[in-house]
Design an enzyme around this catalytic site. Structure first.
Site, PDB file in Angstrom:
ATOM      1  N   VAL A  13       0.718  -0.717  -0.057  1.00 48.85           N
ATOM      2  CA  VAL A  13      -0.677   0.057  -0.196  1.00 48.85           C
ATOM      3  C   VAL A  13       0.658   1.356   0.066  1.00 48.85           C
ATOM      4  CG1 VAL A  13      -1.796  -1.178   1.317  1.00 48.85           C
ATOM      5  CG2 VAL A  13      -0.528   0.157   2.647  1.00 48.85           C
ATOM      6  N   LYS A  15       3.719   1.600   2.224  1.00 48.65           N
ATOM      7  CA  LYS A  15       4.093   1.854   3.617  1.00 48.65           C
ATOM      8  C   LYS A  15       5.605   2.281   3.936  1.00 48.65           C
ATOM      9  CE  LYS A  15       3.886  -2.003   6.069  1.00 48.65           C
ATOM     10  NZ  LYS A  15       3.893  -2.775   4.334  1.00 48.65           N
ATOM     11  N   LYS A  37      12.441  -1.809  11.221  1.00 42.10           N
ATOM     12  CA  LYS A  37      11.794  -2.865  10.665  1.00 42.10           C
ATOM     13  C   LYS A  37      11.861  -4.046  11.227  1.00 42.10           C
ATOM     14  CE  LYS A  37       9.743  -4.431   6.697  1.00 42.10           C
ATOM     15  NZ  LYS A  37       8.207  -3.584   5.871  1.00 42.10           N
ATOM     16  N   ALA A 201       1.501   8.764  -6.147  1.00 40.42           N
ATOM     17  CA  ALA A 201       1.922   7.105  -6.661  1.00 40.42           C
ATOM     18  C   ALA A 201       3.520   6.659  -7.901  1.00 40.42           C
ATOM     19  CB  ALA A 201       1.308   6.971  -8.717  1.00 40.42           C
ATOM     20  N   GLY A 202       4.415   6.051  -7.858  1.00 44.67           N
ATOM     21  CA  GLY A 202       5.347   6.758  -8.380  1.00 44.67           C
ATOM     22  C   GLY A 202       6.765   6.913  -7.890  1.00 44.67           C
TER      23      GLY A 202
END
Length: 238
Positions: A13, A15, A37, A201-202
């Site tokens: 999504v 993240k 992480k 996006a991108g």
């Protein structure tokens, strides 16, 4: 807010790119940043993981992992298949708390959604957030279906007594469809939490210097940015 947990409503999504944008905005504001992480899956021992990708995009952050596993699966499954010890929520919390003594902001990025299992006992990122008493930033999809998954995620956070800091759209399309544009109004309404940004996006493919300069413009002031949710809705909503 020394520690913030970043979760997604699902996998893929945006993240990691959102985490990088938050890190870049914090660095631009003069804060020291670490990215942890919780459980890295789907990469080999010498391959860069999500924390390293955040560092590549955002700049001078401390990148750390609790554990990594080669199969691109949920951490509990990936650790079992690899024959390795799983990650437990208390390990994530302890590592984040230590990083918080050395940095102004620690971003803890989960794997997939909020309730993806770390271990056979059912430990999750939500459990780590509870141990840390940390706010949780929710990264959501732009389009159809996102209202349900985002509301469910926020409800789970509230049911645990956690603070849902807000929602960031992880990949805002260059040409949003009707559902995406309507969701700008509906997401805050169904979740009861503010929309705190929309990352194009991108964005993860941008040159890192361009990414760092642009990141504050994608995020609201609570995330050290300048993004104006109302102005964005007026421009994009139907």
């Amino acid at each position: 807010m020394p520690v913030m947990v970043v979760t997604g409503t699902d996998t893929e999504v945006g993240k990691t790119v959102v985490t990088a944008a938050v890190a870049a905005a914090a660095l631009a504001a003069g804060r020291s940043v670490a990215v942890l992480k919780a459980a890295q899956t789907g990469v080999g021992p010498d391959e860069p993981g999500d924390a390293e990708e955040v560092a590549r995009l955002a700049g001078a952050v401390t990148a750390a992992e609790v554990a990594r596993y080669p199969d691109p699966l949920a951490p509990a499954t990936a650790s079992r298949r690899a024959g390795r010890a799983p990650v437990h929520p208390h390990e994530v919390a302890e590592r984040a708390a230590k990083l918080a003594t050395e940095h102004d902001l620690v971003l803890v990025e989960g794997a997939g959604g909020l309730l993806v299992r770390f271990d056979a006992a059912g430990g999750t990122l939500a459990d780590a957030a509870e141990l840390l008493s940390a706010p949780v930033l929710v990264v959501a999809r732009a389009g159809l279906g996102t209202l349900n998954t985002t509301e469910l995620t926020v409800r789970e956070l509230r049911g645990r007594g956690l603070d849902p800091a807000g929602v960031v759209v992880g990949s805002w399309p260059a040409e949003p469809d009707l559902a995406a544009r309507c969701n700008l109004l509906d997401l805050p309404d169904v979740t009861g939490v503010p929309l705190l940004g929309a990352v194009p996006a991108g964005a993860g493919l941008l040159d890192p210097a361009v990414f760092r300069a642009a990141a504050p413009h994608w995020l609201a002031p609570r995330l050290e940015g300048t993004w104006d949710a109302e102005a964005f809705r007026v421009r994009e909503a139907p």
